[in-house]
Design a protein around this motif. Structure first.
Motif, PDB file in Angstrom:
ATOM      1  N   ILE A  15       0.842  -1.207   0.000  1.00  7.84           N
ATOM      2  CA  ILE A  15       0.000   0.000   0.000  1.00  7.84           C
ATOM      3  C   ILE A  15       0.874   1.252   0.000  1.00  7.84           C
ATOM      4  O   ILE A  15       0.601   2.225  -0.719  1.00  7.84           O
ATOM      5  CB  ILE A  15      -0.944  -0.004   1.223  1.00  7.84           C
ATOM      6  N   GLU A  16       1.937   1.232   0.808  1.00 10.02           N
ATOM      7  CA  GLU A  16       2.840   2.383   0.884  1.00 10.02           C
ATOM      8  C   GLU A  16       3.472   2.677  -0.470  1.00 10.02           C
ATOM      9  O   GLU A  16       3.562   3.845  -0.895  1.00 10.02           O
ATOM     10  CB  GLU A  16       3.929   2.123   1.926  1.00 10.02           C
ATOM     11  N   ASN A  17       3.900   1.633  -1.180  1.00  5.21           N
ATOM     12  CA  ASN A  17       4.489   1.817  -2.516  1.00  5.21           C
ATOM     13  C   ASN A  17       3.467   2.412  -3.486  1.00  5.21           C
ATOM     14  O   ASN A  17       3.803   3.273  -4.308  1.00  5.21           O
ATOM     15  CB  ASN A  17       5.013   0.486  -3.055  1.00  5.21           C
ATOM     16  N   GLU A  18       2.205   1.958  -3.359  1.00  2.00           N
ATOM     17  CA  GLU A  18       1.165   2.468  -4.240  1.00  2.00           C
ATOM     18  C   GLU A  18       0.847   3.936  -3.909  1.00  2.00           C
ATOM     19  O   GLU A  18       0.613   4.752  -4.809  1.00  2.00           O
ATOM     20  CB  GLU A  18      -0.092   1.602  -4.105  1.00  2.00           C
ATOM     21  N   ILE A  19       0.846   4.295  -2.620  1.00  5.68           N
ATOM     22  CA  ILE A  19       0.645   5.700  -2.217  1.00  5.68           C
ATOM     23  C   ILE A  19       1.736   6.582  -2.819  1.00  5.68           C
ATOM     24  O   ILE A  19       1.452   7.660  -3.370  1.00  5.68           O
ATOM     25  CB  ILE A  19       0.641   5.816  -0.672  1.00  5.68           C
ATOM     26  N   ASN A  20       2.969   6.141  -2.734  1.00  3.79           N
ATOM     27  CA  ASN A  20       4.093   6.914  -3.286  1.00  3.79           C
ATOM     28  C   ASN A  20       3.971   7.063  -4.794  1.00  3.79           C
ATOM     29  O   ASN A  20       4.252   8.135  -5.349  1.00  3.79           O
ATOM     30  CB  ASN A  20       5.419   6.239  -2.928  1.00  3.79           C
ATOM     31  N   ARG A  21       3.533   5.978  -5.451  1.00  5.26           N
ATOM     32  CA  ARG A  21       3.402   6.035  -6.921  1.00  5.26           C
ATOM     33  C   ARG A  21       2.322   7.030  -7.336  1.00  5.26           C
ATOM     34  O   ARG A  21       2.530   7.872  -8.226  1.00  5.26           O
ATOM     35  CB  ARG A  21       3.065   4.647  -7.462  1.00  5.26           C
ATOM     36  N   ILE A  22       1.147   6.963  -6.664  1.00  2.03           N
ATOM     37  CA  ILE A  22       0.038   7.855  -7.019  1.00  2.03           C
ATOM     38  C   ILE A  22       0.380   9.301  -6.671  1.00  2.03           C
ATOM     39  O   ILE A  22       0.070  10.236  -7.434  1.00  2.03           O
ATOM     40  CB  ILE A  22      -1.252   7.403  -6.298  1.00  2.03           C
ATOM     41  N   THR A  23       1.007   9.522  -5.518  1.00  3.67           N
ATOM     42  CA  THR A  23       1.408  10.880  -5.118  1.00  3.67           C
ATOM     43  C   THR A  23       2.328  11.500  -6.157  1.00  3.67           C
ATOM     44  O   THR A  23       2.166  12.679  -6.546  1.00  3.67           O
ATOM     45  CB  THR A  23       2.110  10.845  -3.744  1.00  3.67           C
ATOM     46  N   GLN A  24       3.289  10.727  -6.636  1.00  2.00           N
ATOM     47  CA  GLN A  24       4.215  11.233  -7.666  1.00  2.00           C
ATOM     48  C   GLN A  24       3.479  11.538  -8.956  1.00  2.00           C
ATOM     49  O   GLN A  24       3.728  12.559  -9.613  1.00  2.00           O
ATOM     50  CB  GLN A  24       5.322  10.205  -7.919  1.00  2.00           C
ATOM     51  N   GLU A  25       2.530  10.666  -9.317  1.00  2.00           N
ATOM     52  CA  GLU A  25       1.763  10.885 -10.550  1.00  2.00           C
ATOM     53  C   GLU A  25       0.915  12.147 -10.447  1.00  2.00           C
ATOM     54  O   GLU A  25       0.818  12.926 -11.412  1.00  2.00           O
ATOM     55  CB  GLU A  25       0.875   9.668 -10.826  1.00  2.00           C
TER      56      GLU A  25
END
Length: 651
Positions: A95-105
């Protein structure tokens, strides 16, 4: 929550279970009990999905999660203890990796009003909620807390898992399972490799666990402390009691007695009616009464007494060959693992016929010393077995002691010599240890912990020995099997060394007690009752708990304090208590303020069009996540303050 419905399981064509059903509710604390081989571990594996039933099903509602810790588990990892433990948070990490990915996008995109952008914002909010629900920010502190609770020192965290024994690796797997927090937590003999400190910690953890707990354990006190419901498996059926273990034993006895009395009363009534019918069947004046009794018998619902499992181990150790007067001698025996000293400069001598118990906290070196005596590990110093001493060794952990690719029959055949080489003698021996019919064709690797224990004990019967070294022999044995083993040891005419935490088992069995503490071994004459009386306690739990409160066992309590010193100490204690109470009050006030702020923000976020402003909604979402994180930290702090207050009030 979880429904076990008409479950049936066959082994070698025979029913282990037959149509059993019960419900596991969201906050149940269930003890699963029954004799070795009754099917407790199998039932857990069926619920966990490790095995498929031959009939019936296990229904799991609402995507509920299940965690299962078996009796034995192979772990050969290259990771450190802490890295392996953090694997429990694989979902959080994802989940943390997905949060970081979406935040960057989101930072890179400019289409703030597009549906795709708003969908990403919604997904990010949802992920933040999930992350906070799983307490993702605190995973390392949570892992540290659980590892410490299970007996690991901070210096152990960076050590490779492979360096630890099987028992300590089981603790790592238990830590991972506890950190995952499944809706149903199933633990098969979790206390077998824990010391009293870890057992007490685990008891408190399970009492406050938010989900359901299903336990298999032969530790009566542990079951009493944790469970409030007991399910007994016997002869393929289950009996459900709304009580802990001790109360279940009473209720079961009362039920069977009442059932037996009701059955006997009905049998007397039936016999009386049948005698009347037989006597007056052909007498016209009694025809009406005869017919009435015939109809009564036809309509009568016959009472059946529940069958009881009367299977029982049959253990008899071969006569001990004559040994010299001195059976074992140790001088200046020391053992270290790197910089960690287990014990040093141990001296003692065992004479023929001695019956000795090794007691003390886990990690003090009891199992290490029996391994040294059995020739399983190196040491420093001098050790000598006496003249004509033949040693039989039962290991606490059977990994490596039994060839897992052999069958039960092959295991005994491989060791059988002379008079034991007859297949009839071998099958008779295995039958005495409850391995019957097709059981003997099972491979060792599929046996339960209890079955492996029985097989290891059976191997000890094949060769006459005069020094028995038994390391926690009762860990996987049910209550009945423990009694049989104790009876056999009482009749045994050789020398015995036993490592055990089971007072009932040791009572009256040994003549000396060796206490392991602070890298030393101290001899006490008498059995375990004499030893506990000398320490002014009634149980091992009380003895080991006292050791926790006074870690330096050799220090003595100062009983010459002046009234002034006592007054000052009391005054300081009350001051600390007032301080803690004030901190709790402040913490509760801050928790209330934070909860109100979260509630107010969530009301704003529910207003239509709130997410039309990308910048404002992003700030609000981040603030919401931050408040949730703050709230969790405050709750942890509040819990710790209450723990400190309880500790102070107990002093």
């Amino acid at each position: 929550m979880i429904l076990v419905s008409n479950l049936t399981k066959l082994f070698a064509g025979e029913e282990l279970f037959s149509g059993i059903s019960f419900l596991i509710n969201p906050h149940d604390r269930i003890g699963l009990v029954g004799k070795n081989g009754a099917g407790k571990s199998t039932l857990m594996k069926l619920i966990a999905g490790y095995l498929e039933p031959d009939g019936g099903k296990v229904e799991i509602s609402g995507g509920r999660s299940i965690g299962y810790l078996p009796q034995e588990l192979k772990t050969a990892r290259n990771k450190t203890v802490f890295e392996e433990t953090l694997m429990a948070f694989h979902e959080t990490l994802k989940i943390e990796n997905e949060i970081n990915r979406i935040t960057q996008e989101l930072e890179e995109r400019k289409d703030y009003n597009s549906d795709a952008y708003l969908q990403l914002l919604d997904k990010l909010t949802h992920l933040h909620d999930q992350f906070n629900h799983l307490d993702g920010q605190n995973r390392e502190s949570a892992a540290e807390k659980v590892l410490k609770g299970l007996g690991f020192n901070p210096s152990d965290f960076s050590r490779p898992v492979a360096e630890f024994s099987g028992g300590w690796q089981m603790r790592i797997e238990l830590a991972k399972l506890l950190l995952r927090m499944p809706d149903l937590l199933m633990l098969d003999e979790p206390t077998n490799h824990l010391d009293i400190e870890s057992i007490l910690w685990l008891e408190d953890f399970l009492k406050n666990y938010p989900g359901a707990v299903l336990l298999v354990s032969h530790d009566k006190m542990f079951l009493d402390q944790v469970t409030s419901r007991t399910i007994e498996i016997s002869l393929g059926k289950i009996y459900d009691y709304k009580a802990n273990y001790s109360k279940y034993v009473e209720m079961r006895k009362e039920r069977l007695e009442q059932q037996q009395n009701t059955y006997l009363n009905q049998q007397r009534e039936i016999a009386q009616a049948e005698r009347f019918i037989e006597r007056f069947r052909y007498k016209a004046s009694k025809a009406r009464q005869v017919q009435s009794r015939i109809k009564m018998l036809e309509k009568m619902e016959r009472i059946a007494v529940d069958p009881t499992d009367t299977s029982r181990l049959h253990i008899q150790f071969p006569p001990a060959p004559r040994a010299g007067e001195i059976v074992l001698e140790l001088k200046n025996v020391s053992k270290s693992y790197g910089a960690r000293v287990v014990f040093k400069n141990i001296h003692f001598t065992l004479e023929r016929g001695d019956k000795v118990a090794f007691v003390g906290k886990n990690g003090e070196g009891k199992s290490t010393l029996v391994k040294i005596i059995a020739g399983q590990t190196g040491f420093e110093g001098y050790m000598r077995l006496g003249h004509n001493v033949n040693l039989g060794y039962y290991a606490q952990i059977q990994d490596g002691m039994l060839n897992e690719e052999l069958t039960v029959l092959e295991t005994i055949e491989q060791e059988a010599k002379g008079e034991w080489s007859s297949i009839f003698r071998i099958r008779a021996l295995l039958g005495a240890f409850l391995f019957r019919d097709d059981d003997v064709d099972k491979k060792v690797k599929v046996l339960s912990g209890g079955e492996k224990s029985r097989l290891a004990l059976a191997r000890l019967m094949l060769k006459p020995v005069n020094l028995l070294v038994l390391d926690e022999p009762t860990n996987h044995l049910d209550m009945s099997a423990k009694e049989v083993l104790k009876e056999a040891l009482l009749k045994y005419d050789g020398t015995i060394i036993i490592v055990s935490h089971d007072r009932d088992f040791l009572q009256g069995l040994t003549t000396k007690t060796y206490e392991f503490s602070n890298q030393r071994v101290q001899e006490h004459l008498g059995d375990i009752s004499d030893f506990l009386r000398a320490h002014h306690v009634e149980s091992f739990r009380a003895f080991e708990t006292a050791q926790l409160k006074q870690p330096h066992a050799n220090s003595t309590t100062d009983k010459t304090k002046s009234p002034k010193e006592d007054f000052q100490k009391k005054k300081q204690h009350e001051k600390q208590l007032r301080k803690i109470n004030k901190q709790i009050e402040q913490c509760e006030s801050t928790i209330n303020q934070t909860e109100e702020a979260i509630a107010e923000l969530e009301q704003q976020m529910q207003i239509p069009g709130f997410f039309d402003d990308p910048h404002g909604s992003t700030i609000a979402t981040e603030k919401h996540a931050s408040l949730k994180q703050t709230l969790q930290k405050l709750l942890n702090e509040w819990e710790q303050l209450h723990y400190e207050r309880d500790r102070l009030m107990g002093d």
